[in-house]
Scaffold this motif. Structure first.
Motif, PDB file in Angstrom:
ATOM      1  N   GLU A 143       0.415  -1.104  -0.148  1.00 52.39           N
ATOM      2  CA  GLU A 143       0.332   0.307   0.434  1.00 52.39           C
ATOM      3  C   GLU A 143       0.300   0.649   0.298  1.00 52.39           C
ATOM      4  OE1 GLU A 143      -2.629  -0.341   3.030  1.00 52.39           O
ATOM      5  OE2 GLU A 143      -3.530  -1.584   2.503  1.00 52.39           O
ATOM      6  N   ILE A 144       1.691   1.699   0.954  1.00 54.00           N
ATOM      7  CA  ILE A 144       2.946   2.462   0.787  1.00 54.00           C
ATOM      8  C   ILE A 144       3.968   1.866   0.036  1.00 54.00           C
ATOM      9  CG2 ILE A 144       3.850   4.000   2.569  1.00 54.00           C
ATOM     10  CD1 ILE A 144       2.357   3.733   4.599  1.00 54.00           C
ATOM     11  N   LYS A 145       4.572   2.049  -0.959  1.00 53.01           N
ATOM     12  CA  LYS A 145       4.947   1.097  -2.038  1.00 53.01           C
ATOM     13  C   LYS A 145       6.854   1.902  -1.593  1.00 53.01           C
ATOM     14  CE  LYS A 145       2.720   0.586  -5.891  1.00 53.01           C
ATOM     15  NZ  LYS A 145       2.438   0.590  -7.213  1.00 53.01           N
ATOM     16  N   SER A 146       6.716   3.442  -0.794  1.00 48.36           N
ATOM     17  CA  SER A 146       8.240   3.639  -0.611  1.00 48.36           C
ATOM     18  C   SER A 146       8.509   3.327   0.729  1.00 48.36           C
ATOM     19  CB  SER A 146       8.189   5.758  -0.577  1.00 48.36           C
ATOM     20  OG  SER A 146       6.849   5.497   0.545  1.00 48.36           O
ATOM     21  N   ASP A 147       7.861   2.417   1.478  1.00 49.14           N
ATOM     22  CA  ASP A 147       8.412   1.996   3.017  1.00 49.14           C
ATOM     23  C   ASP A 147       8.433   0.576   2.799  1.00 49.14           C
ATOM     24  OD1 ASP A 147       9.010   2.026   5.238  1.00 49.14           O
ATOM     25  OD2 ASP A 147       8.397   3.590   5.829  1.00 49.14           O
ATOM     26  N   PRO A 148       9.579  -0.417   2.526  1.00 49.71           N
ATOM     27  CA  PRO A 148       9.296  -1.510   3.203  1.00 49.71           C
ATOM     28  C   PRO A 148       8.769  -1.896   4.007  1.00 49.71           C
ATOM     29  CG  PRO A 148      11.095  -0.684   1.446  1.00 49.71           C
ATOM     30  CD  PRO A 148      11.040   0.030   2.315  1.00 49.71           C
ATOM     31  N   SER A 149       8.855  -1.372   4.805  1.00 46.06           N
ATOM     32  CA  SER A 149       8.730  -1.196   6.410  1.00 46.06           C
ATOM     33  C   SER A 149       7.175  -1.426   6.772  1.00 46.06           C
ATOM     34  CB  SER A 149       9.390  -0.901   7.552  1.00 46.06           C
ATOM     35  OG  SER A 149       8.294   0.956   7.220  1.00 46.06           O
ATOM     36  N   LYS A 150       6.504  -1.023   6.199  1.00 43.43           N
ATOM     37  CA  LYS A 150       4.495  -1.034   5.890  1.00 43.43           C
ATOM     38  C   LYS A 150       4.233  -2.056   5.029  1.00 43.43           C
ATOM     39  CE  LYS A 150       5.181   3.314   8.574  1.00 43.43           C
ATOM     40  NZ  LYS A 150       4.501   3.157   9.888  1.00 43.43           N
ATOM     41  N   HIS A 151       5.430  -2.819   4.462  1.00 42.73           N
ATOM     42  CA  HIS A 151       4.718  -4.122   3.318  1.00 42.73           C
ATOM     43  C   HIS A 151       3.569  -4.784   4.340  1.00 42.73           C
ATOM     44  CE1 HIS A 151       7.270  -3.074  -0.087  1.00 42.73           C
ATOM     45  NE2 HIS A 151       6.268  -1.290   0.095  1.00 42.73           N
TER      46      HIS A 151
END
Length: 592
Positions: A143-151
């Motif tokens: 959903e938040i592509k720029s931040d892998p920690s949010k995947h």
């Protein structure tokens, strides 16, 4: 012509019999309602790293009771296939709706393992009645592509099989993962998972004989065929224009040379000679390192024969989709059976070059290609063992390969060498060689070996580079390549262009009064192999998503061996063409 035909039939029968052994337990593929249809789980691995595959149950799936390992054929083991009985029961025409086959509490470590696999786009492969099934084990919600920690990471827990049948035979199977039935793997905590599967059966009119056509259709789709034919037409036009241009120049120059030399002979015998006639006393002076030269020709001739036999088997339909094991079996068997050709060619040519140490020459022939291949295999197999990947060959398979090399390859090589030694053929030179070699005059930089190799390799490579992408996407990806007829045409174009460009460069070299053409013609012919390896670098970084030490080492390691094989094979083609040309032009003039 009868012997090659018999050999081809023998090899085809051997590979076909091997292929039959790797088929399902039900040899006739006929079933009654409720019969058990063999379903095997093969392997899992990152989708973009085709060499990096692992056993299906290396991931913490539910392991059913009494898991049986299927006995693989030789080619399947080389291909990295490791089949075991799958946890699903897909009996013939037995429908199931969301049947739970396993309930499991995934530990933190198991959740981590699955999450790592989902992150790397792991896929699984199974075989149902010899039909391949593919699917991904999970998905990543970005959903938040720029931040892998949010995947967020999810594991599929519901697989839906749809099977098509025609009377008492299975025709087609597809597997679809239910996007709404997921296990959340995002956090490091224990998770309860309930694995299910659904089976739907549908009748079809497709005959059993055509059930594999679906898999070969992908490379025969109209837009793919258009690209392939465009590639061939482009290659043919390029080749015709360039070779026609070179042929016209060469013929006119040679004609002028012949007329000039004829007039010179009539005018004055004591007139100083110039150009390629001037070096007629040195042009057939044997090359340095004659043992290595003869061994290179022997290996190149063997690899050329191997390639031709592989194409013959491909054109008669031995290598159908998802039977890659047959290709590996064919390569090993035909290479072993053609080693006598390498021994004979190398030994007979070595004696023509007045060589004395024929045993050392034979050992060099046996090790010239196999040696680097063996060292590469040892390193890459060690890497695969470290990764516990299925690409690591079992000890038994290595023993079989060693036995083939010891009991088939080596004896045939020696027999070929003895036959070559006893052939007592003399080198056919139209001109006598002088006692002392002439000094080669200083030449501009672009007439040295490396620039000449660059020129020689570029033209053949330009004729095949479009087709190379499809071959790479098949060997180092998941595309299916079945248009062997087009590939064979491209191979013929490659051979013709290699021969022609080598002849042209050899003429220009002799015209500059440089008589050291033997090794030069071999290096110029084989230089296309270096261009193919350069294309490997481009393909790896620009056209593929391969990553990791194992996949990188496998790609560049085995491609180095393949390109080295191309170097030897095309170098042999280049030298043979140059030798025919040089003999022809010097036979056409009076040499004293």
């Amino acid at each position: 012509m009868r012997i090659p035909t018999k050999l081809l039939l023998f090899v085809g029968a051997l590979i076909f019999s091997g292929a039959v052994n790797v088929r399902s337990d039900a040899s006739d593929h006929r079933y009654k309602e409720g019969d058990v249809v063999p379903l095997y789980a093969n392997k899992v691995g990152p989708f973009h790293n085709p060499s990096e595959t692992y056993r299906y149950f290396d991931l913490p799936f539910c392991i059913p009771e009494g898991v049986k390992e299927k006995k693989e054929a030789f080619g399947e083991v080389l291909n990295g296939d490791r089949l075991v009985s799958a946890p699903y029961k897909l009996n013939f025409r037995d429908e199931k709706d969301s049947e739970v086959y396993c309930k499991k509490k995934l530990s933190k470590e198991e959740v981590k393992q699955f999450r790592k696999a989902v992150e790397k786009d792991y896929y699984f492969q199974m075989y149902y009645d010899d039909l391949p099934i593919w699917g991904f084990i999970g998905k990543v919600d970005k959903e938040i592509k720029s931040d892998p920690s949010k995947h967020r990471y999810f594991l599929y827990k519901h697989i839906q099989f749809e099977i098509l049948y025609n009377k008492d035979r299975v025709i087609e199977i597809s597997a679809r993962m239910d996007p709404h039935s997921l296990v959340d793997l995002t956090e490091d905590k224990e998770v309860d998972a309930e694995f299910m599967y659904t089976v739907k059966w549908k009748e079809t009119e497709t005959p059993f004989e055509k059930r594999m056509e679906k898999y070969s259709m992908s490379s025969s789709l109209p837009h793919h065929l258009e690209i392939h034919w465009f590639s061939i037409i482009n290659s043919c036009i390029t080749v015709l224009l360039l070779t026609g241009f070179l042929a016209t120049i060469l013929m006119r120059v040679l004609k002028n040379d012949f007329m000039k030399y004829a007039q010179d002979e009539e005018a004055a015998d004591d007139q100083e000679e110039t150009g390629w006639k001037y070096i007629h006393g040195d042009v057939f002076r044997f090359p340095t390192h004659n043992s290595l030269f003869a061994a290179s020709l022997g290996c190149g001739t063997q690899l050329f024969t191997l390639t031709v036999f592989i194409f013959m088997l491909a054109l008669v339909g031995v290598f159908y989709p998802y039977n890659r094991g047959a290709l590996f079996t064919a390569l090993v068997v035909i290479y072993a059976l053609t080693s006598g050709i390498a021994g004979y060619t190398s030994s007979s040519f070595y004696f023509q070059l007045e060589g004395k140490s024929w045993v050392r020459n034979l050992l060099l022939t046996g090790c010239l290609f196999c040696g680097p291949l063996f060292l590469t295999f040892c390193f890459l197999n060690t890497v695969a063992i470290t990764y516990t990947a299925t690409a690591a060959l079992p000890f038994g398979t290595i023993v079989v390969i060693v036995l083939i090399w010891t009991l088939v390859t080596s004896p045939l090589l020696v027999l070929g060498g003895i036959a070559g030694k006893n052939s007592k053929a003399e080198f056919q030179a139209p001109c006598r060689t002088t006692k002392y070699p002439r000094e080669v005059p200083p030449l501009p930089w672009y007439r040295s070996a490396v620039p000449q190799m660059a020129m020689a390799g570029f033209l053949p490579f330009s004729a095949i580079y479009i087709e190379l992408y499809y071959i790479f996407a098949s060997v180092w990806g998941h595309r299916i390549y079945t248009i062997y007829s087009i590939l064979f045409i491209v191979f013929i174009i490659l051979i013709i262009v290699t021969a022609f460009i080598t002849v042209a460069l050899t003429y220009f070299q002799l015209a500059a009064e440089d008589h050291q053409w033997w090794w030069r013609s071999f290096l110029c012919g084989g230089s296309t192999g270096l261009f193919i390896y350069a294309y490997c670098l481009y393909y790896y970084y620009a056209r593929s998503d391969m990553s990791g030490f194992m996949q990188t080492s496998f790609f560049f390691g085995y491609m180095a061996c393949i390109c080295y094989g191309f170097f030897l094979m095309l170098g042999t083609v280049g030298f043979r063409a140059a030798l025919l040309f040089v003999r022809h032009i010097y036979r056409s003039i009076k040499c004293e």
